[in-house]
Design an enzyme around this catalytic site. Structure first.
Site, PDB file in Angstrom:
ATOM      1  CG  HIS A 116      84.173 -38.302  77.131  1.00 42.95           C
ATOM      2  ND1 HIS A 116      82.904 -37.841  76.874  1.00 42.95           N
ATOM      3  CD2 HIS A 116      84.004 -39.490  77.797  1.00 42.95           C
ATOM      4  CE1 HIS A 116      82.008 -38.697  77.358  1.00 42.95           C
ATOM      5  NE2 HIS A 116      82.654 -39.711  77.913  1.00 42.95           N
ATOM      6  CD  GLU A 117      86.633 -42.066  78.626  1.00 43.34           C
ATOM      7  OE1 GLU A 117      86.370 -42.265  79.828  1.00 43.34           O
ATOM      8  OE2 GLU A 117      85.835 -42.339  77.707  1.00 43.34           O
TER       9      GLU A 117
ATOM     10  CG  HIS B  23      83.833 -40.232  82.617  1.00 41.82           C
ATOM     11  ND1 HIS B  23      82.557 -40.069  83.104  1.00 41.82           N
ATOM     12  CD2 HIS B  23      83.692 -40.672  81.335  1.00 41.82           C
ATOM     13  CE1 HIS B  23      81.681 -40.391  82.165  1.00 41.82           C
ATOM     14  NE2 HIS B  23      82.343 -40.749  81.079  1.00 41.82           N
TER      15      HIS B  23
ATOM     16  CG  HIS C 184      81.963 -37.162  88.331  1.00 41.77           C
ATOM     17  ND1 HIS C 184      80.914 -37.799  87.702  1.00 41.77           N
ATOM     18  CD2 HIS C 184      81.413 -36.522  89.392  1.00 41.77           C
ATOM     19  CE1 HIS C 184      79.784 -37.555  88.361  1.00 41.77           C
ATOM     20  NE2 HIS C 184      80.063 -36.784  89.389  1.00 41.77           N
TER      21      HIS C 184
END
Length: 697
Positions: free
Chosen positions: A479-480, A483, A486
């Site tokens: 998940h991180e 990010h 991104h």
């Protein structure tokens, strides 16, 4: 002396390898003077833009605002990283001072009438300026930023708004410090063998390391409030009395009275947020926060949350009945208590799927899951990520990586900070020291490479032993890193729309979507290997893991959705005199099961009250989950989780564009349509077959 000369060069002249800061030369005592000087430098730049005698143009106003305050941005990036990931008493004292000072500074900018006139004049004639789509978005962001910060208010109203913002900044800093203080000071030290009943070896190793960090007696084990220890303790400890004791400490963070009383802070924060919203012409704070999001209105948010809530509560009721049966087998006739749920859910999982978390964990080595993260990024986006040894970071545990494209060009620097420590706030997050953009800077550089970091709180293993993750830990890592991608894949011109500079309910899409690749069978087969034998996870175990993906879905969704509903209720009602009484009333109104608690109770709900990043916005994880379920379905429909056509669309329309285009348009460019919530409900195991529509039926 110039103002810039009053700043330790290590804070602003990042001359480390590949443009990294020289972390080893940054001292706590440098920050106070550096902030004062950097704020004055930014003030001077703002005055120069506002008082420019030339007619306002996009270049001399908006572009100038985009690159102003470089020194302040660098000092701030280093300071807030330290405040969150490696703090101490000196940094915390300065944080309480700096947070309101920064708020005052940006309030002054918002109240600069000459500056707003220039921005407003450009906004009024935007159709005549020949701007690109990205430039229109950047102009809109600045104009809306001024208006939402009170540029159209009277001077008296502006001054009151500035005072509110300053007070809120200080309260947010104190809220987070109170939670960290409660987490840091509490531990349950165990010295007797019977106290360790049921605990697997990996957890005892982590508890032993935690005990050493807290200078406990030799041979002791410590239960701490770090999620990487408290959750597995509640899952495996067969000592119900100890589970109850640890659970109460966990859920009471920020609610223990005295100097760390966060309940009083919440009361003040909610009152000030409501006053702020009304000053700006909104009915309530949620309406203010949602005005610039995909969801648009509190009604839209609550419609989604309540649709999911009904299904989640029904599913949780079924799950609870099963757990009740297991408790009866153990001779416990009372109701399932919150400190029982994880323990008996693990027993139920073993019975239903014939595997336990402790059986799975030896196959989930931190090193291998990091490799898996990087390999997925390579397969989807063509980037290669390589660790660079010997580079000092902000803590000895932090690792540094180079990110290069298919041609070998350096595209980003990535730092990974994976282990829990008492100087780090709980949870996991992504942030940046530097965001990608292409604008020329005053030092002559043409744009900047992103410098991104991930912070996690995994249990640090004993010396010589590997770090082993739970499946939830592995998802957190993915998940991180989603990010992080991104930020690292960003390819825009202007910094304000770079990377994660998107609406709050869109920002979780790249991260939650990336989680899906963890459980792609070929990834687990390759990287889920036993830490002792090197053998891959047996197919039978892999099949069980995949079959159990929606296990305990009711519990997990109730935990989350109740928190999101309380967040929205707090920010859509009037004054709140007693936050805990209101929280209890909201939970009663929605029928919260007594066996489950909110994932984040109000006194330690840092997403919402330690700053306002996710205030009236915690729902955004679910909003993005609607998007990510549909987005991954696009790959599944091709029969290839790494389909190159879809991967290019994903990179070009989601990961690289930041906020340079409207999020709805970005998603439709990738997928061809907006999603339906049913895909998300199906993914969670909450949709009934008969309720599905179209291709989902």
């Amino acid at each position: 002396m110039t103002m810039a000369s009053q700043i330790n060069p290590a804070l602003v002249e990042w001359s480390g390898p590949n443009g990294l800061p020289r972390f080893e030369s940054v001292r706590d005592e440098d920050f106070g003077q550096a902030f004062d000087a950097a704020l004055k430098l930014h003030d001077a730049e703002i005055d120069s833009i506002a008082n420019n005698t030339e007619a306002a143009s996009f270049s001399n106003t908006i572009t100038a605002l985009e690159i102003a305050g470089d020194e302040l941005s660098r000092v701030s990036a280093l300071f807030w990283n330290r405040a969150g990931a490696h703090t101490n008493d000196a940094i915390q004292a300065l944080e309480r001072e700096i947070a309101p000072k920064m708020s005052r500074h940006y309030s002054r900018i918002a109240m600069n009438e000459a500056l707003f006139r220039r921005v407003d004049s450009l906004w009024e004639k935007r159709q005549e300026l020949g701007l690109t789509v990205e430039e229109v978005r950047v102009l809109e962001r600045h104009w809306k930023g001024f208006v939402r910060a009170g540029a159209k208010l009277s001077r008296e109203q502006q001054e009151r708004l500035a005072s509110i913002n300053e007070t809120l900044a200080g309260l947010g800093a104190q809220f987070g410090q109170n939670v960290l203080g409660d987490e840091k000071d509490w531990s349950l030290v165990l010295t007797e063998e019977q106290d360790l009943a049921g605990l697997p070896g990996f957890l005892k190793d982590a508890m032993s390391a935690a005990a050493r960090e807290r200078s406990a007696p030799e041979g002791a084990y410590a239960v701490t409030l770090s999620r990487s220890i408290i959750e597995p303790f509640l899952t495996f400890s067969s000592r119900r009395d100890l589970r109850e004791k640890a659970f109460h400490a966990w859920v009471k963070r920020g609610e223990n009275g005295g100097e760390r009383d966060n309940v009083a802070i919440v009361r003040q924060v909610l009152a000030l947020r409501l006053e702020k919203a009304k000053l700006l012409g909104y009915e309530n704070f949620a309406a203010y926060k949602l005005d610039d999001t995909m969801a648009k209105t509190p009604a839209n948010v609550n419609n989604l949350l309540m649709k999911v809530w009904a299904k989640a509560r029904s599913k949780a009721s079924e799950e609870e009945a099963s757990l009740q049966g297991l408790m009866a087998e153990d001779g416990i006739n009372g109701k399932v208590q919150p400190w029982d749920w994880r323990y008996y859910a693990e027993k139920l999982r073993e019975r239903m799927f014939d595997f336990s978390e402790s059986e799975l964990k030896p196959y989930l080595q931190l090193e291998k899951i990091i490799e898996a993260c990087f390999d997925v990024a390579h397969r989807l986006f063509g980037i290669t990520i390589t660790e660079t040894k010997g580079i000092a970071a902000y803590h000895p545990d932090v690792r540094v990586f180079e990110v290069r494209d298919a041609e070998g060009t350096l595209k980003a620097m990535f730092l990974g900070d994976y282990f829990a420590r008492s100087s780090k706030r709980s949870g996991a997050w992504m942030s940046s020291f530097q965001s990608q953009h292409k604008l020329p800077l005053k030092n002559g550089a043409e744009g900047e490479l992103p410098i991104i970091y991930n912070v996690c709180n995994f249990a640090k293993p004993a010396p010589g032993k590997p770090a082993l993750l739970s499946l939830d830990d592995a998802r957190t890592l993915f998940h991180e890193f989603g990010h992080g991608l991104h930020g690292m894949l960003s390819d825009v011109t202007y910094p304000s729309v770079s990377g994660t500079g998107v609406s709050r309910d869109f920002v979780e899409l790249p991260s939650q979507l990336y989680e899906h690749w963890l459980t792609v069978p070929e990834i687990l087969t390759r990287y889920a290997v036993h830490y002792e034998t090197g053998e891959p996870m047996p197919k039978a175990l892999l099949d069980k893991v995949l079959a159990a993906r929606t296990f305990n879905a009711g519990f997990n969704t109730v935990e989350f959705t109740s928190s999101a509903l309380v967040d929205m209720a707090f920010h859509t009602r009037g004054a709140v005199d007693d936050p805990m009484k209101v929280q209890a009333q909201i939970l009663s109104d929605i029928g919260m099961p007594s066996s489950i608690v909110m994932r984040h109770a109000t006194p330690h709900f840092q997403h919402v009250f330690s700053g306002d990043g996710y205030s009236a916005g915690y729902y955004s994880y679910m909003w993005s989950e609607v998007l990510d379920a549909d987005a991954f379905a696009a790959f599944e429909e091709t029969g290839n989780a790494f389909d190159p056509v879809m991967a290019r669309k994903l990179k070009n329309n989601i990961y690289s564009v930041g906020g340079s285009i409207d999020p709805e348009e970005a998603y439709k460019a990738f997928r061809g349509k907006l999603p339906d919530p049913e895909a998300m409900l199906k993914k969670k195991g909450l949709a009934m077959v008969g309720e599905l529509s179209g291709s989902d039926a």
